[in-house]
Design an enzyme around this catalytic site. Structure first.
Site, PDB file in Angstrom:
ATOM      1  CB  THR A  37      30.931  27.597  54.608  1.00  0.00           C
ATOM      2  OG1 THR A  37      29.928  26.524  54.117  1.00  0.00           O
ATOM      3  CG2 THR A  37      31.979  26.740  55.108  1.00  0.00           C
ATOM      4  N   GLY A  90      33.393  30.056  50.715  1.00  0.00           N
ATOM      5  CA  GLY A  90      32.891  28.634  50.609  1.00  0.00           C
ATOM      6  C   GLY A  90      32.471  28.179  49.041  1.00  0.00           C
ATOM      7  CG  ASP A  92      27.279  26.893  45.680  1.00  0.00           C
ATOM      8  OD1 ASP A  92      26.475  27.053  46.602  1.00  0.00           O
ATOM      9  OD2 ASP A  92      27.418  27.865  44.896  1.00  0.00           O
ATOM     10  CE  LYS A 102      33.240  31.045  45.874  1.00  0.00           C
ATOM     11  NZ  LYS A 102      32.456  31.066  46.609  1.00  0.00           N
ATOM     12  CD  GLU A 111      31.139  33.978  46.356  1.00  0.00           C
ATOM     13  OE1 GLU A 111      30.668  34.037  47.495  1.00  0.00           O
ATOM     14  OE2 GLU A 111      30.668  33.402  45.241  1.00  0.00           O
TER      15      GLU A 111
HETATM   16  C1  5RP Z   1      27.822  32.573  47.332  1.00  0.00           C
HETATM   17  C2  5RP Z   1      28.753  31.448  47.366  1.00  0.00           C
HETATM   18  C3  5RP Z   1      28.874  30.561  48.322  1.00  0.00           C
HETATM   19  O1  5RP Z   1      30.088  30.356  48.790  1.00  0.00           O
HETATM   20  C4  5RP Z   1      28.052  29.281  48.243  1.00  0.00           C
HETATM   21  O2  5RP Z   1      26.891  29.303  47.884  1.00  0.00           O
HETATM   22  C5  5RP Z   1      28.326  28.309  49.342  1.00  0.00           C
HETATM   23  O3  5RP Z   1      27.457  28.879  50.380  1.00  0.00           O
HETATM   24  P1  5RP Z   1      27.263  27.968  51.804  1.00  0.00           P
HETATM   25  O4  5RP Z   1      28.398  28.278  52.519  1.00  0.00           O
HETATM   26  O5  5RP Z   1      26.249  28.815  52.523  1.00  0.00           O
HETATM   27  O6  5RP Z   1      26.623  26.572  51.520  1.00  0.00           O
HETATM   28  O7  5RP Z   1      29.186  31.118  46.257  1.00  0.00           O
HETATM   29  O8  5RP Z   1      27.939  33.197  46.160  1.00  0.00           O
END
Ligand code: 5RP
Length: 230
Positions: A37, A90, A92, A102, A111
């Site tokens: 994302t 983004g 999860d 996340k 992050e």
């Molecule tokens: C990476 C993260 C991402 O923001 C999370 O996994 C979401 O990823 P995506 O946008 O591919 O669904 O926390 O460590």
């Protein structure tokens, strides 16, 4: 990529990302997230930079730093930065009260630094990420390898079922040289409480509960964009 080549969830990710990028202003110091994302946001910021937007950024992963540089975006060393105007990342999973899981992409530590440094931390998501309670997505917990066995057992004592993350058959290593336990706690009734208890375990380098670190969530659903904020 043109929208007609994208799946419905990718269209939502892109729509949320484009809405978030509108908040980036000239002169801002911007945190760039990691994942599929965040990638849409980085691409859109890259286009704005080419058109004259003057910003500096920090990245939440080596992959994001490389991607941003490929779009001509200036990326600073995260360790040199004491605040950020805005960050776009983004998640999860998220709830309407802005609690997140996340770390699915393994970048949770950087992050969390970026989210902590940011005055305006914006999360972007497709509609599948909204949940009534966190915990359907396993909680990523980054562990210093030396403390692996100790931390594993302490997390299991708290009720988490730990699985060591692997990638291509090998133990997954984060950008910080650590490992990740993807941990199933079932539905997490008190995320703040669990977050505090995990932070107390020696060897836990970072854990993927982001509580009180988000100012705004922009979620795209079909043809509309919804904003959650406190
Ligand atoms: C990476 C993260 C991402 O923001 C999370 O996994 C979401 O990823 P995506 O946008 O591919 O669904 O926390 O460590």
């Amino acid at each position: 990529m043109k929208n007609e080549q994208l799946s419905p969830s990718e269209i939502e990710k892109k729509a949320a990302a484009l809405a978030a990028v509108e908040f980036v202003k000239n002169g801002d110091l911007v945190g760039l997230g990691t994942g599929s994302t965040a990638k849409y946001a980085i691409e859109a910021i890259g286009q704005k930079v080419k058109s004259g937007l003057n910003i500096k950024t920090v990245a939440t992963s080596i992959k994001t730093a490389q991607l941003a540089a490929s779009f001509g975006i200036e990326v600073m060393d995260l360790s040199k930065v004491g605040y950020l105007d805005i960050s776009i990342d983004g998640a999860d999973e998220f709830t309407k009260n802005l609690d997140l899981i996340k770390g699915g992409g393994g970048a949770l530590f950087r992050e969390k630094i970026v989210a902590s440094l940011t005055k305006n931390s914006i999360i972007i998501a497709d509609s599948s990420k909204l949940v009534a309670a966190l915990g359907a997505f396993t909680l990523p917990i980054e562990i210093v390898p030396l403390a692996y066995q100790y931390a594993f057992e302490e997390i299991e004592k708290l009720g988490g079922k730990c699985v060591l993350r692997k990638a291509d058959g090998e133990i997954y290593k984060t950008d910080n040289g650590n490992v990740i336990l993807d941990t199933d706690f079932g539905l997490i009734k008190k995320p703040e409480n669990l977050s505090m208890r995990l932070n107390q375990i020696v060897g836990v380098f970072a854990q993927g509960l982001f509580i009180g670190l988000t100012q705004k969530i922009i979620m795209a659903k079909e043809n509309s964009v919804e904003v959650f904020e406190k």
